[in-house]
Motif scaffolding. Structure first.
Motif, PDB file in Angstrom:
ATOM      1  N   HIS A   1      -9.997  -9.598  -1.250  1.00  0.00           N
ATOM      2  CA  HIS A   1      -8.962  -8.620  -0.923  1.00  0.00           C
ATOM      3  C   HIS A   1      -8.410  -8.930   0.461  1.00  0.00           C
ATOM      4  CE1 HIS A   1      -9.764  -5.930  -4.349  1.00  0.00           C
ATOM      5  NE2 HIS A   1     -11.007  -6.353  -4.215  1.00  0.00           N
TER       6      HIS A   1
ATOM      7  N   ILE B   1      -9.496  -3.539   5.988  1.00  0.00           N
ATOM      8  CA  ILE B   1      -9.883  -3.132   4.649  1.00  0.00           C
ATOM      9  C   ILE B   1     -11.400  -3.217   4.502  1.00  0.00           C
ATOM     10  CG2 ILE B   1      -9.557  -5.461   3.685  1.00  0.00           C
ATOM     11  CD1 ILE B   1      -8.564  -4.061   1.089  1.00  0.00           C
TER      12      ILE B   1
ATOM     13  N   ILE C   1       2.435  -2.381   4.782  1.00  0.00           N
ATOM     14  CA  ILE C   1       1.174  -3.105   4.678  1.00  0.00           C
ATOM     15  C   ILE C   1       1.039  -3.607   3.245  1.00  0.00           C
ATOM     16  CG2 ILE C   1      -1.329  -2.996   4.876  1.00  0.00           C
ATOM     17  CD1 ILE C   1       0.141  -2.689   7.554  1.00  0.00           C
ATOM     18  N   LYS C   2       0.738  -4.891   3.108  1.00  0.00           N
ATOM     19  CA  LYS C   2       0.621  -5.484   1.776  1.00  0.00           C
ATOM     20  C   LYS C   2      -0.836  -5.749   1.433  1.00  0.00           C
ATOM     21  CE  LYS C   2       3.418  -8.501  -1.114  1.00  0.00           C
ATOM     22  NZ  LYS C   2       4.458  -9.562  -1.126  1.00  0.00           N
ATOM     23  N   HIS C   3      -1.174  -5.633   0.149  1.00  0.00           N
ATOM     24  CA  HIS C   3      -2.527  -5.874  -0.360  1.00  0.00           C
ATOM     25  C   HIS C   3      -2.443  -6.932  -1.454  1.00  0.00           C
ATOM     26  CE1 HIS C   3      -5.900  -4.452  -3.240  1.00  0.00           C
ATOM     27  NE2 HIS C   3      -6.427  -5.279  -2.350  1.00  0.00           N
TER      28      HIS C   3
ATOM     29  N   ALA D   1      -8.243   1.237   3.211  1.00  0.00           N
ATOM     30  CA  ALA D   1      -7.470   0.462   4.169  1.00  0.00           C
ATOM     31  C   ALA D   1      -7.020   1.367   5.306  1.00  0.00           C
ATOM     32  CB  ALA D   1      -6.247  -0.174   3.497  1.00  0.00           C
TER      33      ALA D   1
ATOM     34  N   ILE E   1       0.841  -1.196   0.000  1.00  0.00           N
ATOM     35  CA  ILE E   1       0.000   0.000   0.000  1.00  0.00           C
ATOM     36  C   ILE E   1       0.877   1.246   0.000  1.00  0.00           C
ATOM     37  CG2 ILE E   1      -1.648   1.314   1.416  1.00  0.00           C
ATOM     38  CD1 ILE E   1      -3.038  -1.271   2.077  1.00  0.00           C
TER      39      ILE E   1
ATOM     40  N   TRP F   1      -4.535   1.234   9.234  1.00  0.00           N
ATOM     41  CA  TRP F   1      -3.593   0.496  10.074  1.00  0.00           C
ATOM     42  C   TRP F   1      -3.097   1.442  11.158  1.00  0.00           C
ATOM     43  CZ3 TRP F   1      -2.902   2.087   5.094  1.00  0.00           C
ATOM     44  CH2 TRP F   1      -1.941   3.082   4.876  1.00  0.00           C
TER      45      TRP F   1
ATOM     46  N   THR G   1      -5.319  -7.752   3.254  1.00  0.00           N
ATOM     47  CA  THR G   1      -4.200  -6.899   3.675  1.00  0.00           C
ATOM     48  C   THR G   1      -3.547  -7.546   4.892  1.00  0.00           C
ATOM     49  OG1 THR G   1      -5.610  -5.515   5.095  1.00  0.00           O
ATOM     50  CG2 THR G   1      -5.274  -4.789   2.816  1.00  0.00           C
ATOM     51  N   TYR G   2      -2.253  -7.269   5.066  1.00  0.00           N
ATOM     52  CA  TYR G   2      -1.562  -7.816   6.235  1.00  0.00           C
ATOM     53  C   TYR G   2      -0.274  -7.043   6.506  1.00  0.00           C
ATOM     54  CZ  TYR G   2       0.925 -10.493   2.553  1.00  0.00           C
ATOM     55  OH  TYR G   2       1.615 -10.879   1.421  1.00  0.00           O
TER      56      TYR G   2
ATOM     57  N   SER H   1      -3.667  -4.025   9.999  1.00  0.00           N
ATOM     58  CA  SER H   1      -4.430  -3.382   8.929  1.00  0.00           C
ATOM     59  C   SER H   1      -5.867  -3.887   8.887  1.00  0.00           C
ATOM     60  CB  SER H   1      -3.754  -3.628   7.579  1.00  0.00           C
ATOM     61  OG  SER H   1      -3.810  -5.012   7.235  1.00  0.00           O
TER      62      SER H   1
ATOM     63  N   TRP I   1      -3.098   3.182  -4.617  1.00  0.00           N
ATOM     64  CA  TRP I   1      -3.380   3.590  -3.245  1.00  0.00           C
ATOM     65  C   TRP I   1      -2.908   5.027  -3.021  1.00  0.00           C
ATOM     66  CZ3 TRP I   1      -6.409   0.923  -0.047  1.00  0.00           C
ATOM     67  CH2 TRP I   1      -6.605  -0.442  -0.305  1.00  0.00           C
TER      68      TRP I   1
END
Length: 362
Positions: free
Chosen positions: A342, A56, A352-354, A66, A42, A68, A344-345, A54, A91
């Motif tokens: 979707h 979403i 933060i990844k999507h 999103a 992101i 976080w 996120t983590y 995170s 994003w």
């Protein structure tokens, strides 16, 4: 629906965790799996070094939002809630929309934002403020324009924490059920729920859920089954993902029991897909903490699993496999209006990844 005995399922879950630690992991890597539509960060850089937890949501305007928490490190008073919107294929830059500045007294850290698009209403952002999870309190704020601007934060009623990590759900009667939990009690970790019949104006606490198997659980996610039953799956201290069931629309819940999935004392999230399958995102490992993280299990790999009945699960995608200092953790998952999934983590507490999945290829 036949459920194995609590004792046998708990023992089986510990066996699964042991196998995971022995190296029986390996599904397809994310980049090689045909279900992975896209995988991106992101943000690449931020004004703060650490991020986590995170969440979403898809707005009524049709775009993703999103959020976080980010700051010097977890528990630091400068930690605030940051929000980004996915518009025109990218994003937006993260913006701090909430913090723990108090009218009186010292600034407090913020924790665990949860986004929830109210049906026909505003986008809600729940979060926690306080020195630690034992003493924090619930907050909520609203956006009427899909996360572009936000109203004034308000504190939730005493005894109501809001969704602790994972999203509320809308029940068939239109009421909201918020999955929640507490830490630091005499009885250990406890799962409970918060129910609203008036779109969040008032809340009723349900629980805590009785402990069946010797499980300490927090951070549940709510799933729907075709027979009308509800299921909640959650993180535990005992090396397994836990579960509890309701046959009366969430008013009462069965004692905690274990699934056949391992858990390294790390957050999970789950969602019921429109085709009826249950999907969970979780760390497929048990405990055995690395030396630099005493008391914490291995927060990798990060996996996606499916189930037809909420009891027996099968891994279908591995999102992350390579070890890193802080692991890959605290996933959030939704299914968008176009059917895509979707996720996120937290990626090594730095970004933060999507990830987007095509459920037809799972």
């Amino acid at each position: 629906m036949h459920l194995p005995s609590r004792t046998s399922r708990f023992q089986r879950s510990l066996q699964v965790a042991a196998l995971a630690l022995a190296g029986v992991v390996g599904v397809s890597a994310a980049g090689a799996h045909p279900a992975v539509v896209s995988s991106e960060f992101i943000y690449e850089t931020a004004s703060y070094p650490s991020c986590h937890a995170s969440t979403i949501a898809e707005t009524t305007q049709g775009h993703l939002v999103a959020a976080w928490f980010g700051g010097t490190h977890e528990r630091h008073p400068d930690v605030g809630i940051w929000v980004s919107r996915h518009e025109n294929g990218a994003w937006t830059e993260g913006v701090e929309v909430a913090n723990g500045v108090q009218a009186e007294g010292p600034r407090m850290p913020t924790w665990n934002p949860v986004l929830f698009q109210a049906p026909g209403g505003p986008l809600l952002l729940f979060y926690k403020v306080g020195p630690n999870p034992r003493e924090w309190w619930g907050m909520v704020m609203e956006s009427k324009d899909g996360g572009v601007s936000w109203g004034k934060p308000r504190r939730l009623p005493d005894g109501i924490l809001g969704p602790i990590k994972n999203k509320p759900v809308v029940l068939p009667d239109g009421s909201w059920l918020s999955p929640s939990s507490t830490e630091g009690n005499e009885d250990g970790w406890l799962v409970h729920f918060e129910h609203s019949r008036d779109a969040g104006a008032t809340w009723e606490k349900i629980g805590p859920v009785a402990k069946g198997a010797p499980l300490d659980g927090i951070q549940p996610s709510v799933l729907f089954h075709a027979d009308g039953k509800l299921e909640a799956v959650f993180r535990t201290k005992q090396g397994t993902v836990g579960m509890t069931w309701s046959e009366d629309g969430g008013r009462t819940w069965s004692g905690l029991s274990a699934t056949d999935l391992p858990n390294p004392n790390s957050g999970t999230d789950a969602v019921t897909l429109v085709d009826g399958r249950q999907l969970i995102v979780y760390n497929h490992s048990g405990h055995s903490p690395p030396p630099q993280r005493p008391g914490k299990g291995l927060r990798y790999p990060l996996d996606v699993a499916l189930s037809d009945d909420g009891v027996s699960w099968r891994r279908v995608v591995t999102l992350e496999t390579e070890p890193c200092d802080a692991g890959y953790a605290y996933p959030a998952v939704i299914q968008g209006g176009d059917g895509r999934i979707h996720i996120t983590y937290t990626w090594d507490r730095k970004r933060i990844k999507h990830v987007v999945l095509d459920p037809k290829r799972l």
